[in-house]
Design an enzyme around this catalytic site. Structure first.
Site, mmCIF file in Angstrom:
data_model
loop_
_atom_site.group_PDB
_atom_site.id
_atom_site.type_symbol
_atom_site.label_atom_id
_atom_site.label_comp_id
_atom_site.label_asym_id
_atom_site.label_seq_id
_atom_site.Cartn_x
_atom_site.Cartn_y
_atom_site.Cartn_z
ATOM 1 N N HIS A 36 -3.550 -5.274 0.168
ATOM 2 C CA HIS A 36 -2.980 -5.778 1.421
ATOM 3 C C HIS A 36 -3.031 -7.314 1.427
ATOM 4 O O HIS A 36 -4.017 -7.902 1.883
ATOM 5 C CB HIS A 36 -3.757 -5.240 2.620
ATOM 6 C CG HIS A 36 -3.552 -3.784 2.876
ATOM 7 N ND1 HIS A 36 -2.674 -3.306 3.817
ATOM 8 C CD2 HIS A 36 -4.106 -2.683 2.283
ATOM 9 C CE1 HIS A 36 -2.704 -1.980 3.823
ATOM 10 N NE2 HIS A 36 -3.563 -1.573 2.898
ATOM 11 N N CYS A 62 0.838 -1.199 0.000
ATOM 12 C CA CYS A 62 0.000 0.000 0.000
ATOM 13 C C CYS A 62 0.878 1.256 0.000
ATOM 14 O O CYS A 62 1.422 1.634 -1.026
ATOM 15 C CB CYS A 62 -0.959 -0.024 1.188
ATOM 16 S SG CYS A 62 -2.313 1.164 1.048
ATOM 17 N N GLU A 99 -1.642 -9.381 3.313
ATOM 18 C CA GLU A 99 -1.573 -9.982 4.646
ATOM 19 C C GLU A 99 -2.938 -10.421 5.168
ATOM 20 O O GLU A 99 -3.030 -11.339 6.000
ATOM 21 C CB GLU A 99 -0.934 -9.006 5.640
ATOM 22 C CG GLU A 99 -1.732 -7.758 5.959
ATOM 23 C CD GLU A 99 -1.431 -6.597 5.052
ATOM 24 O OE1 GLU A 99 -1.682 -5.432 5.454
ATOM 25 O OE2 GLU A 99 -0.953 -6.841 3.933
#
Length: 588
Positions: free
Chosen positions: A527, A400, A529
């Protein structure tokens, strides 16, 4: 529908989220379909406007919901896809009730906390609990509800009262209350103290909720004497007292709970009809994972250069994703948090000692990650980090804001564009290589970004990230951003080797960037994750770990068909390069 309510006492942050997730993991391993709800008593509508230092990271769901980080624990432990209604806040409940009042739904009655707020809470829980989880499609049989905060907090009282009523609404055989309490062991006393737990349970009972299970958290294992004492003074049987001490990894929490008979108790208490005894393979995957984590010896050193490094929970999902990738690769993660401000040479906030220490930590890392964030502070340090990794061929993953700092650094130092910057930091910059997305900015701060799961289309067949994903044309990942790469500068950057290998579905927004000829210089606007799982790590994170230990090329050469942990020292990138040269020589 069966309900397990998880409450907390003595202090916050005692581990309710992991314990609630462990309840779900245990029941799911028994073949029970499970869903979860997290209740946060704050008045905010959602977690989107929180400072990371207040509650840690903001976790983003598929539907764009910005929620508490505990929902990340639920998704990772249960491998389910939840939605924004699985996170209840006081703000959401009051907003719902006030809208009904404005429409006249209460027919002129005085709207009060009891019964209107408490009824709204109960109706919300029942509605969400009966919705199928997105990637399962099955109607849940058990709903794990975690009540945030501690018993006695004034903002949590409407929720406690709601569940006091709720236990009678759904009948006793369908409702179980588990109370998580801290059992401290003061050094001066030399033994665990049960009085805080006794007081917490007494307070809970005073509000009309009687715990069926008391989960005792402690630093060291608690003996049977303490367990029996809690049983005696809290009016539960010893089998209803579960002790959870600090463990080598959170993956051992469900195993420890299972070993203390939690399945047998829930099976009888909630009439779940689990066939006993269970098969020998019960939770075999969890046990193998926990043992594998404990046996790891080789370290991989990763430096996280961010803005909120004083609180580890501010990057909870990033840390988990790094751990997942490291474990999958057969390495133990050694993560160093570096405040980006300390990498800036000329700043009032940086002392020479912190500056040299930060750069020493960065230089000694095997790989670097620059995660997301907002605001001007620390941006110069992030840009310097990106430059150093680019020049020194150090593996780097940007996420990001990390992608945006990579673009800014490249524009300044490679394209030699004067004053290249983001309009987030300088509205009138001469070369705005990062710009605002006006359609996602209506003047409010909450819920106005580009949020949730969206498609990314690969435009390069040789992309490293594409190979790590298994060579698909399209992937879907979760987003949370308000700024994007200015498309006017894309062609110039690609001409100098910074390739935007992934675009959005309309080929307008840049999603993935890779630097040609670099060991691993990768960034994503999304993102990754958020979708990482213990047994299925996020591909960009896996690429960072493998590049950091010198095994990425070998892994890609084998077309990602082997487990990364099966790569030996002979499968290093250097060996892979020699092998490729030898093969070419044979062809010639």
């Amino acid at each position: 529908m069966k309900y397990v309510l998880v409450t907390g006492g003595v202090i916050s942050g005692v581990g309710k989220g992991v314990i609630a997730s462990s309840f779900g993991a245990i029941l799911k391993s028994c073949g029970i379909h499970v869903t979860s709800i997290k209740i946060d008593p704050y008045i905010n509508i959602d977690a989107g406007t929180f400072s990371p230092y207040e509650h840690g990271e903001v976790y983003v769901l598929d539907d764009g919901g910005e929620v508490d980080l505990d929902l990340g624990n639920y998704e990772r432990f249960l491998d389910v896809i939840l939605h924004k209604d699985n996170n209840i806040t006081t703000g959401k409940i009051y907003e719902h009730v006030i809208k009904k009042e404005r429409k006249g739904d209460y027919l002129g009655k005085t709207v009060q906390v009891v019964p209107h707020i408490t009824d709204a809470i109960q109706e919300w829980v029942e509605r969400v609990a009966n919705q199928p989880v997105m990637n399962d499609g099955q109607k849940p049989e058990v709903c794990i509800v975690e009540l945030g905060g501690t018993i006695g907090d004034i903002e949590g009282m409407p929720f406690v009262e709601a569940f006091r009523q709720f236990q009678f609404r759904v009948k006793k055989e369908n409702f179980c209350c588990a109370h998580v309490s801290l059992v401290p062991c003061p050094k001066s006393a030399g033994e665990p103290k049960t009085k805080p737990t006794q007081s917490s349970v007494r307070e809970l009972r005073g509000f009309g909720l009687s715990p069926d299970l008391i989960i005792c958290r402690s630093e060291e294992p608690i003996g049977n004497n303490i367990k029996n004492k809690i049983s005696n003074f809290c009016h539960v049987s010893p089998e209803q007292v579960i002790t959870i001490h600090d463990l080598s990894s959170i993956y051992r929490v469900p195993l420890l709970m299972k070993d203390q008979g939690i399945i047998e108790y829930l099976n009888e208490r909630l009439q779940l009809n689990i066939q006993m005894p269970l098969q020998v393979t019960f939770m075999e995957t969890w046990r193998n994972l926990a043992e594998h984590v404990d046996q790891l010896r080789n370290l991989v050193n990763i430096a996280l250069v961010g803005k909120y490094t004083r609180l580890e929970d501010a990057y909870a999902s990033v840390v988990k994703a790094l751990q997942h990738a490291a474990v999958k690769s057969g390495y133990k993660l050694n993560l160093t948090f570096i405040d980006a401000v300390n990498l800036e040479s000329q700043t009032k906030e940086t002392s020479p000692i912190l500056y040299h220490k930060a750069w020493q930590q960065l230089c000694s890392a095997d790989g670097v990650i620059v995660p997301g964030g907002f605001g001007q502070r620390g941006i110069t340090g992030m840009i310097e980090t990106c430059k150093w990794c680019r020049v020194q061929n150090k593996p780097l993953l940007g996420i990001c804001l990390g992608l945006q700092t990579i673009v800014i650094e490249f524009a300044r130092n490679v394209l030699q564009l004067e004053n290249a910057n983001s309009t987030e930091f300088d509205q009138d910059c001469k070369n705005p290589v990062i710009v605002n997305m006006p359609e996602h900015n209506n003047g409010n701060m909450g819920g106005t970004m580009r949020l949730g799961k969206r498609s990314t289309r690969f435009v390069s067949p040789t992309s490293i990230v594409r190979q790590l994903y298994g060579n698909p044309e399209i992937i879907k990942e979760r987003h949370r951003h308000r700024y994007e790469v200015n498309p006017k500068y894309v062609a110039r950057m690609e001409a100098f080797g910074l390739k935007f290998v992934g675009h959005d579905e309309h080929h307008i927004r840049m999603e993935i960037v890779e630097l040609e000829g670099h060991n691993y210089y990768v960034a994503t606007q999304y993102h990754p994750e958020y979708l990482s799982r213990p047994l299925k790590p996020s591909p960009p994170f896996l690429g960072l770990i493998l590049a950091s230990v010198g095994k990425l090329k070998a892994y890609l050469t084998k077309k990602c068909r082997v487990s990364p942990s099966q790569l030996s020292d002979n499968d290093s990138d250097e060996a892979c390069t020699v092998e490729c040269i030898n093969r070419q020589s044979l062809k010639d």
